[in-house]
Scaffold this active site. Structure first.
Site, PDB file in Angstrom:
ATOM      1  N   LYS A 225      38.017  21.094  12.396  1.00 37.68           N
ATOM      2  CA  LYS A 225      36.662  21.083  12.952  1.00 37.68           C
ATOM      3  C   LYS A 225      36.396  22.302  13.827  1.00 37.68           C
ATOM      4  O   LYS A 225      37.308  23.031  14.215  1.00 37.68           O
ATOM      5  CB  LYS A 225      36.438  19.788  13.754  1.00 37.68           C
ATOM      6  N   ARG A 259      42.677  11.159  11.035  1.00 39.44           N
ATOM      7  CA  ARG A 259      41.962  11.509   9.793  1.00 39.44           C
ATOM      8  C   ARG A 259      42.110  13.005   9.549  1.00 39.44           C
ATOM      9  O   ARG A 259      41.626  13.811  10.338  1.00 39.44           O
ATOM     10  CB  ARG A 259      40.489  11.119   9.941  1.00 39.44           C
TER      11      ARG A 259
HETATM   12  C1  8Y7 Z   1      34.777  12.100  11.101  1.00 37.32           C
HETATM   13  C2  8Y7 Z   1      34.465  11.148  10.115  1.00 37.32           C
HETATM   14  C3  8Y7 Z   1      33.766  13.118   9.489  1.00 37.32           C
HETATM   15  C4  8Y7 Z   1      35.426  11.653  12.272  1.00 37.32           C
HETATM   16  C5  8Y7 Z   1      35.380   9.440  11.326  1.00 37.32           C
HETATM   17  C6  8Y7 Z   1      34.520  16.455   9.148  1.00 37.32           C
HETATM   18  C7  8Y7 Z   1      33.319  11.189   7.912  1.00 37.32           C
HETATM   19  C8  8Y7 Z   1      33.204  15.838   9.327  1.00 37.32           C
HETATM   20  N1  8Y7 Z   1      34.339  13.325  10.678  1.00 37.32           N
HETATM   21  N2  8Y7 Z   1      34.764   9.839  10.221  1.00 37.32           N
HETATM   22  N3  8Y7 Z   1      33.830  11.804   9.116  1.00 37.32           N
HETATM   23  N4  8Y7 Z   1      35.712  10.312  12.338  1.00 37.32           N
HETATM   24  N5  8Y7 Z   1      35.708   8.143  11.488  1.00 37.32           N
HETATM   25  O1  8Y7 Z   1      34.623  17.625   9.590  1.00 37.32           O
HETATM   26  O2  8Y7 Z   1      35.722  12.379  13.216  1.00 37.32           O
HETATM   27  O3  8Y7 Z   1      35.466  15.893   8.601  1.00 37.32           O
HETATM   28  S1  8Y7 Z   1      32.986  14.307   8.477  1.00 37.32           S
END
Ligand code: 8Y7
Length: 281
Positions: A225, A259
């Site tokens: 990010k 994640r």
């Molecule tokens: C997150 C996310 C994204 C996060 C959760 C990216 C779908 C943006 N970021 N879901 N999703 N937490 N739970 O850069 O931080 O991955 S999308």
């Protein structure tokens, strides 16, 4: 504190060790052919690699939630996500999470075999609460976002960062319980980069355990990010080391699910941490 999260089909996630959620994007801007959706066979192959690398959850998303990303229609999102979920479910018993805010995508995804709804809008879209309430063992990740993806990075402001996010969590937990969704089904995520400045993001990372007060497992998503890129002045393709450092700190500060894009490398980092904690060597 919950250490076991029940999932459909009698399965569960155990949080005694941190769990890696591998990201599988099926958005056109995230794969090279520029087509409308990712071939399910390719999605399956990528998922199998993530599992082999050490992921326990595959997070499938068909809507880009990056700042400024365009909205995706219901039909496009279904066409991207559902065939991928079906293909993976046919070949694996792994935990599948669906990254969506749309009630109809949640519904179809669960019927296709998803175990977890990962909603960056924390079930605030129409019918989302009611849809998920129908399926007793499906887990839900409630993420905090200030504003909407299109505008959230414009001027994020908090009276009190931790209190504001905890109040949001408490309100969403109550809304879930009112809709008939049990507390035990929930996961919380403060949402790195979603309506947060660089400073907000690092305050959250440094004190991630503040969100443990609510007694639910915490998810951290900071892989590649801008909180990594802007700090280090690195392009997306060059953020691995920073992302690994962030993952390690999040887990040391209480994150149970991490994640990530780079599953194999994250698994190595977490296995080193675990050896220290358990004196395994
Ligand atoms: C997150 C996310 C994204 C996060 C959760 C990216 C779908 C943006 N970021 N879901 N999703 N937490 N739970 O850069 O931080 O991955 S999308």
């Amino acid at each position: 504190m919950t250490t076991i999260l029940k999932l459909p089909r009698g399965r569960a996630l155990n949080f005694e060790k941190p769990v890696i959620m591998g990201i599988l994007n099926v958005t056109p801007d995230s794969f090279s052919d520029g087509g409308q959706f990712l071939d399910p066979a390719v999605a399956l192959k990528r998922a199998m690699q993530l599992l082999q690398d050490g992921a326990q959850i595959i997070d499938i998303g068909g809507e880009s939630t990056r700042p400024g990303a365009p909205d995706v229609s219901l039909n496009d999102e279904l066409a991207r996500v559902i065939p991928a979920i079906k293909a993976i479910r046919e070949h694996s018993d792994c935990a599948i999470s669906v990254d969506t805010s749309k009630a109809q995508v949640m519904d179809q995804a669960i019927l296709a075999g998803a175990d977890i709804v990962n909603d960056v809008r924390a079930l605030q879209e129409p019918d989302a609460l009611e849809t998920v309430a129908q399926y007793e063992d499906v887990a839900i990740c409630l993420m905090h976002m200030q504003g909407q993806p299109r505008s959230m990075q414009f001027a994020p402001h908090y009276d009190n960062l931790f209190a504001d996010i905890n109040i949001f969590f408490s309100e969403r937990i109550k809304a879930c319980e009112r809709a008939g969704i049990k507390f035990e089904r929930l996961i919380l995520d403060p949402g790195f980069g979603f309506g947060k400045t660089l400073s907000h993001n690092y305050q959250i990372l440094a004190k991630f355990d503040h969100f443990n007060k609510l007694g639910l497992p915490l998810l951290a998503g900071l892989s590649r990010k801008s909180m990594i890129g802007n700090l280090l002045n690195r392009e997306t393709s060059d953020r691995l080391a920073g992302s690994l450092a962030g993952a390690l700190i999040a887990v040391q500060n209480g994150a149970k699910i991490i994640r990530v894009h780079d599953v194999k490398e994250t698994a190595d980092v977490l296995n080193v941490l675990q050896a220290c904690e358990q004196g395994v060597l």
